[in-house]
Design a protein around this motif. Sequence first.
Motif, PDB file in Angstrom:
ATOM      1  N   TYR A 263     -14.757  21.512 -30.289  1.00  0.00           N
ATOM      2  CA  TYR A 263     -15.820  20.735 -30.943  1.00  0.00           C
ATOM      3  C   TYR A 263     -15.860  20.953 -32.452  1.00  0.00           C
ATOM      4  CZ  TYR A 263     -17.774  19.395 -26.443  1.00  0.00           C
ATOM      5  OH  TYR A 263     -17.951  18.850 -25.206  1.00  0.00           O
ATOM      6  N   SER A 264     -16.273  19.883 -33.169  1.00  0.00           N
ATOM      7  CA  SER A 264     -16.491  19.944 -34.612  1.00  0.00           C
ATOM      8  C   SER A 264     -17.576  18.931 -34.958  1.00  0.00           C
ATOM      9  CB  SER A 264     -15.203  19.614 -35.375  1.00  0.00           C
ATOM     10  OG  SER A 264     -14.754  18.305 -35.048  1.00  0.00           O
ATOM     11  N   HIS A 265     -18.198  19.114 -36.104  1.00  0.00           N
ATOM     12  CA  HIS A 265     -19.269  18.218 -36.551  1.00  0.00           C
ATOM     13  C   HIS A 265     -20.345  18.066 -35.464  1.00  0.00           C
ATOM     14  CE1 HIS A 265     -17.750  17.355 -40.478  1.00  0.00           C
ATOM     15  NE2 HIS A 265     -16.593  16.914 -40.020  1.00  0.00           N
ATOM     16  N   THR A 266     -20.677  16.848 -35.092  1.00  0.00           N
ATOM     17  CA  THR A 266     -21.824  16.598 -34.214  1.00  0.00           C
ATOM     18  C   THR A 266     -21.642  17.230 -32.833  1.00  0.00           C
ATOM     19  OG1 THR A 266     -22.159  14.474 -35.331  1.00  0.00           O
ATOM     20  CG2 THR A 266     -23.312  14.815 -33.244  1.00  0.00           C
ATOM     21  N   ALA A 267     -22.654  17.986 -32.420  1.00  0.00           N
ATOM     22  CA  ALA A 267     -22.716  18.537 -31.065  1.00  0.00           C
ATOM     23  C   ALA A 267     -24.110  18.247 -30.526  1.00  0.00           C
ATOM     24  CB  ALA A 267     -22.436  20.037 -31.062  1.00  0.00           C
ATOM     25  N   PHE A 268     -24.210  17.949 -29.231  1.00  0.00           N
ATOM     26  CA  PHE A 268     -25.513  17.592 -28.674  1.00  0.00           C
ATOM     27  C   PHE A 268     -25.567  17.920 -27.189  1.00  0.00           C
ATOM     28  CE2 PHE A 268     -22.683  13.952 -28.587  1.00  0.00           C
ATOM     29  CZ  PHE A 268     -22.801  13.459 -27.301  1.00  0.00           C
ATOM     30  N   GLU A 269     -26.785  18.109 -26.710  1.00  0.00           N
ATOM     31  CA  GLU A 269     -27.024  18.375 -25.294  1.00  0.00           C
ATOM     32  C   GLU A 269     -28.317  17.696 -24.857  1.00  0.00           C
ATOM     33  OE1 GLU A 269     -24.904  22.760 -24.661  1.00  0.00           O
ATOM     34  OE2 GLU A 269     -27.094  22.614 -24.747  1.00  0.00           O
ATOM     35  N   PHE A 270     -28.372  17.354 -23.570  1.00  0.00           N
ATOM     36  CA  PHE A 270     -29.595  16.859 -22.959  1.00  0.00           C
ATOM     37  C   PHE A 270     -30.131  17.958 -22.053  1.00  0.00           C
ATOM     38  CE2 PHE A 270     -27.209  13.057 -24.031  1.00  0.00           C
ATOM     39  CZ  PHE A 270     -28.184  12.271 -24.633  1.00  0.00           C
ATOM     40  N   GLY A 279     -26.331  17.503 -19.553  1.00  0.00           N
ATOM     41  CA  GLY A 279     -25.102  16.919 -20.098  1.00  0.00           C
ATOM     42  C   GLY A 279     -25.043  17.176 -21.579  1.00  0.00           C
ATOM     43  N   GLY A 280     -23.900  16.881 -22.154  1.00  0.00           N
ATOM     44  CA  GLY A 280     -23.756  17.078 -23.583  1.00  0.00           C
ATOM     45  C   GLY A 280     -22.350  16.759 -24.033  1.00  0.00           C
ATOM     46  N   GLY A 281     -22.141  16.873 -25.325  1.00  0.00           N
ATOM     47  CA  GLY A 281     -20.811  16.571 -25.849  1.00  0.00           C
ATOM     48  C   GLY A 281     -20.765  16.780 -27.329  1.00  0.00           C
ATOM     49  N   GLY A 282     -19.840  16.102 -27.970  1.00  0.00           N
ATOM     50  CA  GLY A 282     -19.697  16.239 -29.396  1.00  0.00           C
ATOM     51  C   GLY A 282     -18.373  15.687 -29.883  1.00  0.00           C
ATOM     52  N   ARG A 283     -18.152  15.891 -31.151  1.00  0.00           N
ATOM     53  CA  ARG A 283     -16.936  15.395 -31.795  1.00  0.00           C
ATOM     54  C   ARG A 283     -15.834  16.428 -31.665  1.00  0.00           C
ATOM     55  NH1 ARG A 283     -15.033  11.551 -34.654  1.00  0.00           N
ATOM     56  NH2 ARG A 283     -16.957  10.327 -34.420  1.00  0.00           N
ATOM     57  N   TYR A 284     -14.602  15.943 -31.419  1.00  0.00           N
ATOM     58  CA  TYR A 284     -13.456  16.861 -31.295  1.00  0.00           C
ATOM     59  C   TYR A 284     -12.265  16.280 -32.073  1.00  0.00           C
ATOM     60  CZ  TYR A 284     -12.610  13.668 -27.315  1.00  0.00           C
ATOM     61  OH  TYR A 284     -12.440  12.562 -26.507  1.00  0.00           O
ATOM     62  N   ASP A 285     -12.385  16.311 -33.397  1.00  0.00           N
ATOM     63  CA  ASP A 285     -11.415  15.637 -34.252  1.00  0.00           C
ATOM     64  C   ASP A 285     -10.034  16.277 -34.258  1.00  0.00           C
ATOM     65  OD1 ASP A 285     -13.294  13.766 -34.921  1.00  0.00           O
ATOM     66  OD2 ASP A 285     -13.903  14.746 -36.792  1.00  0.00           O
ATOM     67  N   GLY A 286      -9.912  17.554 -33.907  1.00  0.00           N
ATOM     68  CA  GLY A 286      -8.600  18.193 -33.977  1.00  0.00           C
ATOM     69  C   GLY A 286      -7.881  18.328 -32.654  1.00  0.00           C
ATOM     70  N   LEU A 287      -8.521  17.962 -31.540  1.00  0.00           N
ATOM     71  CA  LEU A 287      -7.946  18.244 -30.217  1.00  0.00           C
ATOM     72  C   LEU A 287      -6.676  17.448 -29.951  1.00  0.00           C
ATOM     73  CD1 LEU A 287      -8.049  19.574 -27.449  1.00  0.00           C
ATOM     74  CD2 LEU A 287      -9.592  17.752 -26.704  1.00  0.00           C
ATOM     75  N   THR A 296      -6.042  12.097 -34.618  1.00  0.00           N
ATOM     76  CA  THR A 296      -6.945  11.079 -34.077  1.00  0.00           C
ATOM     77  C   THR A 296      -8.347  11.656 -33.998  1.00  0.00           C
ATOM     78  OG1 THR A 296      -5.135  10.221 -32.702  1.00  0.00           O
ATOM     79  CG2 THR A 296      -7.365   9.482 -32.166  1.00  0.00           C
ATOM     80  N   LEU A 297      -9.308  11.008 -34.615  1.00  0.00           N
ATOM     81  CA  LEU A 297     -10.691  11.453 -34.571  1.00  0.00           C
ATOM     82  C   LEU A 297     -11.342  10.940 -33.287  1.00  0.00           C
ATOM     83  CD1 LEU A 297     -11.656  10.762 -38.302  1.00  0.00           C
ATOM     84  CD2 LEU A 297     -10.507  12.748 -37.293  1.00  0.00           C
ATOM     85  N   ALA A 298     -12.187  11.754 -32.679  1.00  0.00           N
ATOM     86  CA  ALA A 298     -12.719  11.374 -31.368  1.00  0.00           C
ATOM     87  C   ALA A 298     -14.046  12.062 -31.099  1.00  0.00           C
ATOM     88  CB  ALA A 298     -11.717  11.737 -30.267  1.00  0.00           C
ATOM     89  N   ILE A 299     -14.806  11.473 -30.184  1.00  0.00           N
ATOM     90  CA  ILE A 299     -16.090  12.032 -29.766  1.00  0.00           C
ATOM     91  C   ILE A 299     -16.340  11.624 -28.319  1.00  0.00           C
ATOM     92  CG2 ILE A 299     -17.407  10.040 -30.625  1.00  0.00           C
ATOM     93  CD1 ILE A 299     -19.672  12.052 -31.323  1.00  0.00           C
ATOM     94  N   GLY A 300     -17.074  12.460 -27.584  1.00  0.00           N
ATOM     95  CA  GLY A 300     -17.370  12.121 -26.192  1.00  0.00           C
ATOM     96  C   GLY A 300     -18.481  12.974 -25.633  1.00  0.00           C
ATOM     97  N   TRP A 301     -18.821  12.716 -24.381  1.00  0.00           N
ATOM     98  CA  TRP A 301     -19.825  13.524 -23.681  1.00  0.00           C
ATOM     99  C   TRP A 301     -19.536  13.526 -22.191  1.00  0.00           C
ATOM    100  CZ3 TRP A 301     -21.907  10.395 -20.083  1.00  0.00           C
ATOM    101  CH2 TRP A 301     -22.219   9.061 -20.390  1.00  0.00           C
ATOM    102  N   ALA A 302     -20.154  14.463 -21.503  1.00  0.00           N
ATOM    103  CA  ALA A 302     -20.072  14.526 -20.041  1.00  0.00           C
ATOM    104  C   ALA A 302     -21.443  14.901 -19.498  1.00  0.00           C
ATOM    105  CB  ALA A 302     -19.025  15.544 -19.590  1.00  0.00           C
TER     106      ALA A 302
END
Length: 430
Positions: A263-270, A279-287, A296-302
Amino acid sequence: MGLIQAQRGTRDILPSEIAYWQQVEAAARTILHQAAFEEIRTPIFEQTDLFERGIGEATDVVGKEMYTFQDKGDRSLTLRPEGTAGVVRAFIEHGLHAQGGVQRLWYIGPMFRYERPGTGRQRQFHQLGVELLGSGDVRADAEVIAIAVDLLQAVGLNDLQLELNSLGTRDDRIQYRSLLVDYLMPYKADLDPDSQDRLTRNPLRILDSKDAKTQTILQGAPLLGHSLSVASQERFAKVQQLLTNLGIGYTLNPKLVRGLDYYSHTAFEFQSKQFGTVGGGGRYDGLIAELGGPETLAIGWAIGLERLIGLLQQLAPSQPTAIDFYIVSRGEAAEAQALKLAQTLRHAGFVTELDLSSSAFGKQFKRADRSGAAACFILGDAEAANQTVQLKWLATGEQQAIAQADLPALADTLHEQIARSRNDRSTTTV
């Protein structure tokens, strides 16, 4: 031989519960389709190196919780502990990045982690997740959060708390890591055992410790937000403003770091009061680059479905399947015709249960009443002989004879009568 039971940390999802799962799945398919996300299905097991490199060897998931085994070819394989790494592997392997633009993908399925089973926590559990790959725009961050909020609200969960933080860039975290370690080192002996271990391997995870004494020590620790660069701070402020513009409430949580290294930058949880993180997720620009793909810049949640379903079960009791017609028959010819009648009704769109007991009519009628069906079709020797059927409405007891050949033409009328019968029964119950 003893009774064989489900393994600890696994459970059967029984028919009485399945309606909740179907409700969530149906809502997800509708909302994600409307947001132009496409479903992807990846294997349940992957090469172990995928998770060690992707998730991070210093994480609890890789270090303590993965189900890893050697196959007959002496390859190290792991049952997937989360969904993102597999989706990223598929993204790279099949050259989805070459299509250009943004890839919007979602998945649903079982995951596996060896941990202590508890409320909403299983060793085989299920996740629903989204991955938006190919954009670093702050609107992507707000969009995926908004989609999660839409889904949670669509299934009736309106009181979950959205917690938000920024993990900044890799350089931001390196600077903060040094400050955090310097602060915690004098307290090392007072930290819980897991935090002592993390102090040298993954110190940011200490912020998420559930140990009360460790949390007391952390009250005076430096905050990650103070180590963010000006650009990272400005980016995070834009994300917050976009969420505010959408009417999405949130709480800033400076200790929210998530459990995975990518994870990098935005991280969040419910968060829920009973189950904690739903649930939660965030940005993972380096993965993606870390796993051999292009930058490739990317973001997601589960979202953890067991915890989500647990909350839904508290909100409303499960409703049994609404049966339209229950078919009662007795006698060889009548029973053969009853099977054909059941298929005719099903093809016309009716939920139909066929009594297979061949027992006395009285017993079959009792089962028809217990089934909750709107009406009952009755076939006996007389009906079989003249190709008719008796239709009995269970709420009123009204009964009429119908020619079997006329039933397909009566489908629309029967649908209307069932709707009225259910409405009358509901009104009577109230």
